[in-house]
Write a protein that holds these residues in place. Structure first.
Motif, PDB file in Angstrom:
ATOM      1  N   LEU A 324       0.790  -1.169  -0.082  1.00 37.36           N
ATOM      2  CA  LEU A 324      -0.128   0.114   0.007  1.00 37.36           C
ATOM      3  C   LEU A 324       0.907   1.223  -0.069  1.00 37.36           C
ATOM      4  O   LEU A 324       2.019   1.167   0.251  1.00 37.36           O
ATOM      5  CB  LEU A 324      -0.918   0.095   1.311  1.00 37.36           C
ATOM      6  N   TYR A 325       0.144   2.327  -0.322  1.00 38.41           N
ATOM      7  CA  TYR A 325       0.942   3.621  -0.313  1.00 38.41           C
ATOM      8  C   TYR A 325       1.489   3.908   0.945  1.00 38.41           C
ATOM      9  O   TYR A 325       2.773   4.502   0.984  1.00 38.41           O
ATOM     10  CB  TYR A 325      -0.013   4.668  -0.719  1.00 38.41           C
ATOM     11  N   THR A 326       0.977   3.601   1.968  1.00 38.52           N
ATOM     12  CA  THR A 326       1.396   3.849   3.451  1.00 38.52           C
ATOM     13  C   THR A 326       2.533   2.961   3.779  1.00 38.52           C
ATOM     14  O   THR A 326       3.057   3.097   4.996  1.00 38.52           O
ATOM     15  CB  THR A 326       0.195   3.728   4.422  1.00 38.52           C
ATOM     16  N   GLU A 327       2.759   1.846   2.889  1.00 36.43           N
ATOM     17  CA  GLU A 327       3.618   1.000   3.259  1.00 36.43           C
ATOM     18  C   GLU A 327       4.827   0.898   2.562  1.00 36.43           C
ATOM     19  O   GLU A 327       6.050   0.759   3.020  1.00 36.43           O
ATOM     20  CB  GLU A 327       3.179  -0.473   3.226  1.00 36.43           C
ATOM     21  N   GLY A 491       1.141   4.702 -11.393  1.00 41.97           N
ATOM     22  CA  GLY A 491       0.904   5.324  -9.974  1.00 41.97           C
ATOM     23  C   GLY A 491       0.730   4.096  -8.787  1.00 41.97           C
ATOM     24  O   GLY A 491       1.032   3.001  -9.173  1.00 41.97           O
ATOM     25  N   MET A 492       0.204   4.443  -7.531  1.00 51.92           N
ATOM     26  CA  MET A 492       0.234   3.472  -6.492  1.00 51.92           C
ATOM     27  C   MET A 492      -0.732   2.567  -7.012  1.00 51.92           C
ATOM     28  O   MET A 492      -1.619   2.401  -7.595  1.00 51.92           O
ATOM     29  CB  MET A 492      -0.131   4.414  -5.382  1.00 51.92           C
ATOM     30  N   LEU A 500      -9.746   4.628   1.549  1.00 52.46           N
ATOM     31  CA  LEU A 500      -8.356   4.430   1.704  1.00 52.46           C
ATOM     32  C   LEU A 500      -7.775   5.337   2.866  1.00 52.46           C
ATOM     33  O   LEU A 500      -7.994   6.365   2.790  1.00 52.46           O
ATOM     34  CB  LEU A 500      -7.556   4.404   0.472  1.00 52.46           C
ATOM     35  N   ASP A 501      -6.942   4.894   3.456  1.00 54.56           N
ATOM     36  CA  ASP A 501      -5.984   5.765   4.597  1.00 54.56           C
ATOM     37  C   ASP A 501      -4.480   5.954   3.680  1.00 54.56           C
ATOM     38  O   ASP A 501      -4.096   5.077   3.303  1.00 54.56           O
ATOM     39  CB  ASP A 501      -5.739   4.771   5.685  1.00 54.56           C
TER      40      ASP A 501
END
Length: 597
Positions: A324-327, A491-492, A500-501
């Motif tokens: 994920l983007y946050t990872e 992109g992501m 999504l967070d």
């Protein structure tokens, strides 16, 4: 002060005269009362006149037209070309205005012999003129391959105006001679907002690396047996800067890297070989705030290139492609977070609220060069961050790459170049025995060197260190890696449609939905969260596709409908060059198109 104003006015008269010429742009004297016989008398005149050259050299803060970009909402020559829309009928360039800078340079060189003054100082300004002529023709070679070489201002009736192109080999050697002269004669001292000996050596090294590697990999130009001497020049010019220039890699960690691109004052920075001075008090600003959330975003391909903090490739990580983007930012080279917007980012005008990315741009927006202080970002062309034009990091990378391409690089060379850059951000040192990365190997299948794995890692280092500084497109061209320009960058990763967070606080911030008519994917999201979501739709209310989609339909990577509907194609070797506009070949039938144009 009065004398300074006088010279500025004189320069203005000369420039006005040049623009007002009724004959060809290569004719002799400007039609003005300020003639060459009056003006070119002293070294102060040379200084004033040569100040007009500096607009030809400006900082760059994007990698538009390269594989470092996922989405660009505007268009340009490269984009038009890879979508099949460029031809000699609509191509720009080669006009009177395009050649005007050369005319100004040669005009000064034609009249310098009448100047009286210190011989070394005169040679200094001749060197500056030849620096800019070398830069002019460097850019022309990159665009057109063979071009006519002019080293004097010609009369409008001169037959040389209608001559054919000179061979690349001849023009390239002439550029080499100009830049070699500049490096030998421009004085080393003075401010680094003006051309010094070290700036001249940097351009010489950049040019020699470009021409050497271009010849090595582009067999269509027939110069593959004559590339090493250019690499040798790149090595010697960069080594001279390393030995005698007094420059160094400064700063520590990600913040030290960031300060090179978002600082209000670079005057004391020992990494700056040449930089552009912006300031409110000068009345000169830039537009660096446009790198974020405006017209372009960076690519997943670039994001994947950054190593993990243990020095191993991110692409070796199991499941890397669905993180994920946050990872994806966790445990990565600190330069990644200073280049690509990340969950930790806070803007200078809102330091408490988390920044929400826009999937319409792909998610990986650029923050390198973005001003980090509110007092440095005041509006359109009112950003007051100083910007690098030549910095020492590039010199180190030139030295390492040229030696790797030559097959004679050592661990000591790495420690004196690449590892200085890695040490700044506390990344593990590169070793001569680095393992071959299969992803890099597939990316650059034609790369050849005695130690191929090491050459590829140096290319990686160049890409991440110099990202968004305007060099990536030229790198792909000189390496004959143009096929990468036809890839539709993404992109992501999005695991599913819905909320999504993207700020890492455990609370959903955005939602990707089918359309305004179908928000079923967030039906079960609590109302207090739902009302604060930033919503983005794959289709509008009438069922028309928006600018982005998910590669798996309801999941996958963010991709862009324009790339899907107008696929890119890179034709080799044709697209490494540009067509001469048809109107110019009509005016001068001796000009010939190259490589299929």
């Amino acid at each position: 002060m009065k004398s300074k104003i006088y010279y500025i006015l004189i320069l203005g008269f000369i420039t006005t005269g040049m623009i007002a010429c009724k004959k060809d742009f290569l004719q002799r004297d400007p039609q003005t009362t300020i003639t060459s016989n009056v003006f070119f008398q002293s070294t102060a005149d040379l200084q004033t006149y040569s100040n007009g050259f500096y607009s030809q050299l400006s900082p760059s803060y994007d990698d538009i037209n390269s594989d470092n970009i996922a989405n660009y909402n505007a268009s340009g020559t490269v984009d038009l070309m890879v979508r099949g829309g460029l031809s000699s009928a609509n191509a720009g360039g080669w006009s009177k205005s395009d050649w005007g800078n050369l005319r100004k340079i040669n005009y000064m060189l034609d009249h310098v012999k009448q100047v009286k003054g210190d011989a070394a100082e005169i040679r200094h300004y001749v060197g500056i003129a030849r620096f800019f002529r070398g830069l002019f023709y460097f850019n022309m070679i990159k665009s057109y391959h063979n071009v006519p070489w002019y080293n004097t201002v010609l009369n409008s009736e001169d037959a040389a105006l209608y001559k054919p192109q000179d061979p690349r080999a001849m023009v390239a050697d002439s550029v080499l001679n100009d830049l070699t002269y500049a490096a030998a004669n421009i004085l080393p001292g003075g401010t680094n907002t003006r051309i010094t000996k070290w700036a001249a050596l940097t351009l010489l090294a950049r040019y020699a690396l470009h021409e050497g590697t271009f010849r090595k990999y582009h067999d269509e130009v027939g110069l593959t047996n004559d590339y090493q001497r250019f690499l040798d020049v790149a090595i010697s010019a960069s080594a001279q800067i390393m030995k005698d220039g007094g420059f160094s890699i400064v700063g520590s960690g990600g913040e030290g890297y960031r300060a090179l691109f978002s600082s209000g004052n670079l005057s004391g920075n020992k990494e700056m070989i040449l930089w552009a001075d912006y300031g409110k008090e000068l009345g000169v600003g830039n537009n660096t705030h446009t790198v974020l959330d405006y017209t372009w975003s960076l690519s997943k391909n670039l994001a994947d290139t950054y190593l993990k903090t243990d020095g191993t490739p991110f692409t070796n990580t199991p499941g890397y492609n669905t993180k994920l983007y946050t990872e994806v930012f966790a445990g990565r080279d600190p330069r990644m977070k200073e280049t690509i917007v990340n969950p930790d980012f806070r803007g200078p005008n809102n330091t408490t609220a988390p920044f929400r990315i826009k999937p319409t741009l792909g998610g990986y927006n650029q923050i390198k060069f973005y001003p980090r202080s509110a007092d440095l970002m005041l509006g359109w062309v009112m950003n007051y961050t100083d910007l690098p034009i030549f910095r020492y990091a590039e010199v180190l990378l030139i030295n390492a790459e040229a030696k790797a391409e030559s097959g004679n690089i050592t661990q000591t060379d790495l420690d004196q170049t690449v590892n200085l850059l890695r040490n700044r951000v506390q990344m593990p040192a590169m070793t001569i025995a680095v393992a071959l990365d299969p992803v890099l190997s597939a990316t650059y299948p034609n790369a050849t060197a005695t130690n191929r794995a090491l050459l590829l890692e140096i290319r990686r280092e160049r890409r991440v260190e110099m990202a968004c500084e305007g060099l990536r497109y030229d790198d792909l061209v000189r390496w004959k890696s143009g096929k990468l320009l036809q890839d539709s960058q993404q992109g992501m990763y999005v695991p599913a449609m819905g909320a999504l967070d993207v700020t890492g606080d455990g609370v959903a911030d955005i939602a990707i939905l089918a359309s305004p008519n179908d928000e079923s994917a967030i039906a079960n999201v609590p109302e207090d969260i739902k009302k604060n979501l930033s919503k983005y739709y794959l289709k509008d209310k009438d069922g028309k596709d928006q600018n982005f989609y998910l590669t798996g339909g309801t999941s996958g990577f963010i991709a862009f409908t324009r790339d899907r509907d107008q696929p890119r194609n890179f034709i080799e070797p044709k697209y490494y060059y540009r067509p001469i506009p048809m109107v110019e070949t009509v005016l001068n039938p001796a000009l010939k198109q190259v490589f299929g144009w």
